[in-house]
Design an enzyme around this catalytic site. Sequence first.
Site, mmCIF file in Angstrom:
data_model
loop_
_atom_site.group_PDB
_atom_site.id
_atom_site.type_symbol
_atom_site.label_atom_id
_atom_site.label_comp_id
_atom_site.label_asym_id
_atom_site.label_seq_id
_atom_site.Cartn_x
_atom_site.Cartn_y
_atom_site.Cartn_z
ATOM 1 N N CYS A 172 -0.353 27.262 -10.648
ATOM 2 C CA CYS A 172 -0.836 25.971 -10.150
ATOM 3 C C CYS A 172 -1.409 26.044 -8.740
ATOM 4 C CB CYS A 172 0.289 24.946 -10.224
ATOM 5 S SG CYS A 172 0.983 24.821 -11.882
ATOM 6 N N HIS A 312 1.622 18.447 -3.382
ATOM 7 C CA HIS A 312 1.584 19.037 -4.717
ATOM 8 C C HIS A 312 2.233 18.072 -5.701
ATOM 9 C CE1 HIS A 312 1.138 22.224 -7.592
ATOM 10 N NE2 HIS A 312 2.431 22.302 -7.826
ATOM 11 N N GLU A 323 9.432 20.058 -1.891
ATOM 12 C CA GLU A 323 8.265 19.798 -1.048
ATOM 13 C C GLU A 323 8.616 18.834 0.081
ATOM 14 O OE1 GLU A 323 3.472 18.954 -1.342
ATOM 15 O OE2 GLU A 323 4.730 18.543 -3.095
ATOM 16 N N LYS A 344 -1.084 13.176 -8.863
ATOM 17 C CA LYS A 344 -0.761 13.629 -10.214
ATOM 18 C C LYS A 344 -0.198 12.519 -11.101
ATOM 19 C CE LYS A 344 -0.219 18.558 -9.206
ATOM 20 N NZ LYS A 344 -0.485 18.610 -7.762
ATOM 21 N N HIS A 349 -0.811 16.819 -14.206
ATOM 22 C CA HIS A 349 -0.844 18.083 -13.469
ATOM 23 C C HIS A 349 -1.902 18.978 -14.115
ATOM 24 C CE1 HIS A 349 -0.009 21.499 -11.206
ATOM 25 N NE2 HIS A 349 1.300 21.629 -11.379
ATOM 26 N N PHE A 408 4.032 28.665 -10.114
ATOM 27 C CA PHE A 408 5.042 29.562 -10.663
ATOM 28 C C PHE A 408 4.837 30.960 -10.083
ATOM 29 C CE2 PHE A 408 5.864 27.318 -15.034
ATOM 30 C CZ PHE A 408 6.532 26.305 -14.373
#
Length: 422
Positions: A172, A312, A323, A344, A349, A408
């Site tokens: 991502c 994010h 975050e 998002k 996402h 990831f």
Amino acid sequence: MASYLKEPRVVITGLGVVSSLGLGIETFWKRLVAGECGIDHITQFDASSFDTRIAAEIREFDPAPAFPSPKEARRTDRYTKFAVMAGRQALLDAGLDTEALEKLDRTQIGVYLGSGIGGIWTIEQQHRTLLEKGPRRLSPFMIPMLIINIASGLFSIYHGLKGPNLATCSACATSAHAVGEAWRVIKMGAAKMMIAGGSEAAITPLGVGGFCSMRAMSTRNDDPKRASRPFDAERDGFVMGEGAGVVVLEELDHARARGAKIYCELVGYGSTADAYHITAPDPDGDGAARCMRMALETGGLNPEDIAYINAHGTSTPHNDLTETKAIKRAFGELAKKIPVSSTKGATGHMLGAAGAVELAVCAKVIETGVIPPTINYEVPDPECDLDYVPNEARELPVKALLSNSFGFGGHNVTLAAKKLNA
């Protein structure tokens, strides 16, 4: 880390977005700031047996305008179609139609377009062909269709762009890495212009099923518009989106010489690793915090200069909490004074495309003085206690901002942008 301020300056001159909220930056932006949501029930396959049956799909998509011929379009995976379309939009938004491109030195124009997952549609379709009809019936275009670098390669072929060409892949964080590395290319003098971003089209049985097995996605199937709810106490996972985001990065003097419209200056880039876990973020937020500080330092910015952070913010329990901790770690007491929002909730996402789409959002924030909201923020989480711009857009002049992307594998990217000459 040394400041890059004495090196070539890099500006954003074009934006391209393909998303569930619409095609093209203006349609996308209008719907985003209005608080609309592109999430609904999955229609691309029968998802009735899946734990998650919702996604932010792109419907009625016609790739033809971005390709040399219908045959060329048919020989590409869905993720490549999105990338080529968003790239074309970005070029046109930058005033670079075919005639204008031909007047430029195209050996000085490069392309960095990545994808987190790549041609998963092709993989699934060709695997069925293999099982049902045998290996001789596989398409000779199968490998070029599924590989992650082909969008970047094809876009350069279609437009004759002979500068540096690369595909990033960092889950991502993919398209944010593409933009950051493209920024470096211009900074080091290896190109005058870079087309950078990423694309994703993973709303497939295998893609959705794989994330379902991880229990990473929301199962709020009866209420898709409210399923993605970043930082909200009732968040239960992310909602998959698809699409592409592409920006035109340009050396400042080059942009001025051709009279280009300039959205903002891209001044900083942070890239770090958590070195913690294959999917979970470092719970202390150390890697993300270091990444934000690196973007500030390379951009010659102080923490108090930042007027907005595009988070994010995936709507997963661990990511949003981590975050929040990272922002506090990077900004200290200033953290609660900085507006933070995640888009998002509206777009889902978009995985490898998310970072570039969100940088396009940031460019519009600087241009318009409007911060898009974090929609579906209804129940405050005591541990997520920042200003998340809940549910309604906010008018606020923004001279400098950050955009976060995490993937990831522990990949962290932060991009810093500011109003030109601010």
